[in-house]
Design a protein around this motif. Sequence first.
Motif, PDB file in Angstrom:
ATOM      1  N   HIS A   7       0.854  -1.188   0.000  1.00  0.00           N
ATOM      2  CA  HIS A   7       0.000   0.000   0.000  1.00  0.00           C
ATOM      3  C   HIS A   7       0.889   1.237   0.000  1.00  0.00           C
ATOM      4  O   HIS A   7       2.109   1.149   0.066  1.00  0.00           O
ATOM      5  N   ALA A   8       0.248   2.396  -0.023  1.00  0.00           N
ATOM      6  CA  ALA A   8       0.986   3.648   0.041  1.00  0.00           C
ATOM      7  C   ALA A   8       1.726   3.759   1.362  1.00  0.00           C
ATOM      8  O   ALA A   8       1.219   3.358   2.411  1.00  0.00           O
ATOM      9  N   LEU A   9       2.937   4.275   1.287  1.00  0.00           N
ATOM     10  CA  LEU A   9       3.741   4.441   2.500  1.00  0.00           C
ATOM     11  C   LEU A   9       3.128   5.465   3.452  1.00  0.00           C
ATOM     12  O   LEU A   9       3.144   5.266   4.669  1.00  0.00           O
ATOM     13  N   GLN A  10       2.596   6.542   2.903  1.00  0.00           N
ATOM     14  CA  GLN A  10       2.019   7.598   3.723  1.00  0.00           C
ATOM     15  C   GLN A  10       0.771   7.075   4.427  1.00  0.00           C
ATOM     16  O   GLN A  10      -0.175   6.641   3.796  1.00  0.00           O
ATOM     17  N   GLY A  11       0.818   7.118   5.755  1.00  0.00           N
ATOM     18  CA  GLY A  11      -0.337   6.684   6.536  1.00  0.00           C
ATOM     19  C   GLY A  11      -0.492   5.181   6.608  1.00  0.00           C
ATOM     20  O   GLY A  11      -1.523   4.674   7.033  1.00  0.00           O
ATOM     21  N   SER A  15       4.291   3.856   8.830  1.00  0.00           N
ATOM     22  CA  SER A  15       4.017   5.104   9.554  1.00  0.00           C
ATOM     23  C   SER A  15       3.496   4.804  10.956  1.00  0.00           C
ATOM     24  O   SER A  15       3.869   5.464  11.925  1.00  0.00           O
ATOM     25  N   PRO A  37       5.168   4.465  -3.255  1.00  0.00           N
ATOM     26  CA  PRO A  37       5.293   5.903  -2.995  1.00  0.00           C
ATOM     27  C   PRO A  37       3.958   6.624  -3.178  1.00  0.00           C
ATOM     28  O   PRO A  37       3.006   6.057  -3.708  1.00  0.00           O
ATOM     29  N   ASP A  38       3.924   7.863  -2.746  1.00  0.00           N
ATOM     30  CA  ASP A  38       2.712   8.669  -2.847  1.00  0.00           C
ATOM     31  C   ASP A  38       2.511   9.094  -4.300  1.00  0.00           C
ATOM     32  O   ASP A  38       2.910  10.171  -4.725  1.00  0.00           O
ATOM     33  N   THR A  39       1.912   8.200  -5.062  1.00  0.00           N
ATOM     34  CA  THR A  39       1.686   8.438  -6.480  1.00  0.00           C
ATOM     35  C   THR A  39       0.425   7.689  -6.917  1.00  0.00           C
ATOM     36  O   THR A  39      -0.024   6.786  -6.224  1.00  0.00           O
ATOM     37  N   TYR A  53       6.887  -1.617  -8.667  1.00  0.00           N
ATOM     38  CA  TYR A  53       7.227  -0.838  -7.468  1.00  0.00           C
ATOM     39  C   TYR A  53       8.277  -1.514  -6.588  1.00  0.00           C
ATOM     40  O   TYR A  53       8.501  -1.098  -5.452  1.00  0.00           O
TER      41      TYR A  53
END
Length: 84
Positions: A7-11, A15, A37-39, A53
């Motif tokens: 999944h996305a790293l952010q949140g 994290s 990444p956040d993309t 990825y």
Amino acid sequence: LFTIEEHALQGGFGSAVLELLADKGLTGIQVKRLGIPDTFVEHGAQQILLSKYGLTAENLARTVYEELSGQDAIKKLKRKAGTR
């Protein structure tokens, strides 16, 4: 410490681990988060996207090895095993 997620790293999980370490006052712990990444991520076959990825088992193993290979503990283990 490595965290891995599809999944996305952010949140994400990594994290949350960082937040927990901070909440418990645990410092000096190196954390490497591996994930997307956040993309924008298009839809597609899971294996194709994991490969894109860098999240295949082979890529993850290589990344972890490369990150650890410069650290003293790994060098000591290699010397003990008779490899370089």
